[in-house]
Each structure stands twice: as C-alpha cells, then as structure tokens.
Design an enzyme around this catalytic site. Structure first.
Site, PDB file in Angstrom:
ATOM      1  N   TRP A   1      79.034 -74.908 -25.236  1.00 23.40           N
ATOM      2  CA  TRP A   1      80.371 -75.323 -24.800  1.00 23.40           C
ATOM      3  C   TRP A   1      81.350 -74.157 -24.831  1.00 23.40           C
ATOM      4  CZ3 TRP A   1      79.344 -79.221 -22.165  1.00 23.40           C
ATOM      5  CH2 TRP A   1      78.388 -80.151 -22.578  1.00 23.40           C
TER       6      TRP A   1
ATOM      7  N   LYS B   1      84.235 -88.510 -29.276  1.00 28.47           N
ATOM      8  CA  LYS B   1      83.596 -88.242 -30.556  1.00 28.47           C
ATOM      9  C   LYS B   1      84.341 -89.014 -31.657  1.00 28.47           C
ATOM     10  CE  LYS B   1      80.736 -84.971 -28.953  1.00 28.47           C
ATOM     11  NZ  LYS B   1      81.054 -84.872 -27.533  1.00 28.47           N
TER      12      LYS B   1
ATOM     13  N   ASP C   1      88.985 -75.680 -29.226  1.00 27.44           N
ATOM     14  CA  ASP C   1      88.292 -76.879 -28.754  1.00 27.44           C
ATOM     15  C   ASP C   1      87.770 -77.601 -29.991  1.00 27.44           C
ATOM     16  OD1 ASP C   1      86.585 -78.807 -27.794  1.00 27.44           O
ATOM     17  OD2 ASP C   1      85.289 -77.427 -26.671  1.00 27.44           O
TER      18      ASP C   1
END
Length: 358
Positions: A102, A195, A171
């Site tokens: 990511w 999440k 992030d």
C-alpha cells in the site's frame, strides 16, 4: 463444533454486533421516522445531525481539537487518497517511507504528479520489519508513511522523526482508533473506513485546518481537500449509510471507554495469539518480532501437511478468512477493534489441535 463464526477478515472486516443490529433496523425504519436510512436526503436535517456527530466523535476520540482539525468523510477509500495527497500538497518534492504494497501504491501515484524521494525502504527485508527509529533529514513538502501494514503484519511502534518542519501525512487505514498515538503531531491522517471505522466505500480524512490551506491551486475541485472542507463533506452526494454506520461504530468505541481502553483489549488479543504462535516449531511468523502488528498477525506453516490439518480444523470450528494476502501467502488473522478475545482463544485452540494432530 463451535457454532459461532469467527471472522478474521482483513477488510472489509467485522463490526460490533450492536452496530449491525442498529444499522439493519435503520434500513427498515430510521429513528421511527417511517423512512429508511437509505432513502433520506444527504442534505436533510436528519443526516446533517448524523454527519456533525460523526465528525465530532472522529476528532474527540483521537483527542483532537475541532478548532484546529477538521474531519472529512469522502467517497472511495485510501486508494483515492494516494492520489489526492500529492495532488494537493506535492509542490516540489515529497518524501515517502516504503513499507509494503500500500505504501508502494501511494508512491506510484505521487510519482505521477511530481518528484518523490523514498527516504526509507523495507524492500531488502521483504517488508518483514520496520526500523524503530527512522529519522528523515532534509526539507520536503511532506513525509508520508503507512502506520500499519496489513499484508505483512508490521506496524510502526513510533512515528518517524523529521529534523525540519516537514509536515507528516499518514495512511492509518488499518490501525486508526486501535491505539493511542501522537495524532496531534500528524498534519493529515487518512483511512479507508473498512477496518476500524465502518463499511467499505468511505474514506475518513483528518487534517489540520491550516495545513489544508497550504494546498496548491488545483483544477479538479473534486480532488481538492479544501473544497470538501469548505462544503463540510457535502460537495457532492454523501455516502449516507456508510457515514451513519461509522457514527454507530464510533459511539460503540466511546462506550467501550475510547481508544485507551480498546488498546488494552487489542494488546491482550495480540499477546495471546503471538504467544501461541511463538510456542510452535511447525510454523514461523512473517513479521520480525520487533515490528509486529497488533492488528494483523501473519504466519506460515512449515509444510503443506500442516496447512491441510489446520484448514480442516479451522473449517470445523468456523474460523474464516484466515488465508494470507496473495502477495506473500501464508495465514493472517486480523484483530481489529470489534474482534473479541473469544475468537482469538478459539484460533489458539485450533493451532494447539493442529500440533497434536501432527
């Protein structure tokens, strides 16, 4: 056979049972209005009240002052923010820390818009570790890092340090609201909701108001953070249901005692599972011990026969979504806020059964 399903999905992940129940009721009838939450206007007084409470909780649970910070609820997910961050703030040169898939995707998007320097890279360790003391020298438009890496099971134990006034962008898709952290030292936090926040299809951006004002002039207003801030996340049709479900989840978190309290529960879950894994010689952890994530626990069995035994036992005991990411294989147990310790205990029992079946 255990009758309860234990869902260890890395995302979209499970939410608290009470959130499911309240959200389901709101689909049928929101707040005894006779109208479904799916059918109310995003500009109605009912939704404005939902949005404002969600924004307030999003900040207060992190200990952030609404006079200094703004909480935005935007369409899409973290991948959209990979692009939106450099589009707004990459004036000359940005610094990125590469800790996995990511982070790499964020770097790729930024490189399409300007000069990027990777100032620390975990590639040589196959992304299995993160240095505890990363210090970045030089002046950059911002330093970007990914606080938790769901694929490899690594997590920043502490923030990277900058010697200059370089802004920090993080992030935090997979560990926001899971632990105490110096949130007030970060200029912009973004997170895909699926999440610890809410359902997929929503990103939450928490930013210093003065930092948003430093954004460069942009031509695409939809990508401009300041546009969304000035319109209070209502520049275009809001994701009403996702924001409402997020509000329910943030209320649940507050009822649990907030971030400090949930961190204690998360620590217990992670400690239990890691202790079990460390006691077994027929498997190995993927992440280095010093870099282990408390949200995503990863491991590999030392041979196909162990996998086969474990897979059968996991199915018999209703353990689902434990396969690792396709990039590295193995297994992964995601221990997000709504995962209760009972599910972790069942997983540990199944691992013990696997040992005795060998």
């Amino acid at each position: 056979m255990n009758s309860k399903v234990h869902n260890f999905c890395a995302g979209p992940c499970l939410l608290p049972q009470s959130v499911y129940q309240q959200a389901a009721q709101a689909i049928l009838d929101y707040n005894n209005s006779g109208v479904s939450i799916l059918s109310i206007s995003h500009r109605s007084p009912e939704f404005i009240a939902i949005l404002q409470e969600a924004q307030s909780l999003a900040l207060s649970l992190l200990g952030l002052d609404p006079k200094e910070y703004v909480a935005l609820f935007l369409q899409g997910g973290a991948s959209m923010e990979f692009l939106r961050v450099p589009y707004n703030f990459l004036h000359n040169k940005a610094a990125y820390i590469n800790t996995g898939v990511w982070a790499r995707k964020a770097i790729e998007q930024a490189r399409g818009l300007g000069d990027v320097s990777v100032v620390w890279d975990a590639k040589d360790s196959n992304y299995s570790s993160i240095a505890r003391d990363i210090e970045v020298q030089g002046t950059y438009d911002y330093l970007h890092f990914t606080s938790n890496n769901t694929i490899y099971g690594t997590q920043f134990a502490q923030m990277p340090r900058v010697q200059t006034n370089t802004p920090l962008i993080c992030d935090m898709s997979s560990d926001i609201y899971s632990r105490e952290f110096p949130y007030n030292e970060i200029d912009l936090i973004y997170a895909g909701a699926q999440k610890n926040i809410g359902p997929a299809g929503l990103s939450v951006v928490i930013a210093r108001r003065d930092f948003l004002q430093s954004a460069k002039p942009v031509s695409a207003s939809m990508l401009h953070y300041q546009t969304h801030a000035l319109k209070d996340s209502l520049y275009h049709t809001a994701n009403v249901f996702a924001i409402y479900t997020t509000l329910l989840n943030l209320r649940w978190l507050r009822k649990q005692g907030g971030v400090a309290s949930i961190e204690q529960k998360n620590n217990k879950k992670a400690a239990l599972l890691y202790t079990t894994l460390d006691s077994m010689d027929f498997l190995e952890g993927i992440a280095d011990k010093e870099s282990r994530s408390k949200m995503n626990v990863t491991w590999r069995f030392k041979g196909d026969k162990f996998e086969q035994i474990f897979d059968v036992l996991a199915k018999e005991n209703q353990l689902v979504n434990l396969k690792g990411h396709r990039e590295i294989g193995g297994y992964r147990a995601s221990l997000y806020n709504a995962m209760d310790i009972e599910s972790v205990e069942v997983l540990c029992q199944v691992l013990e059964y696997t040992k005795h079946k060998i």
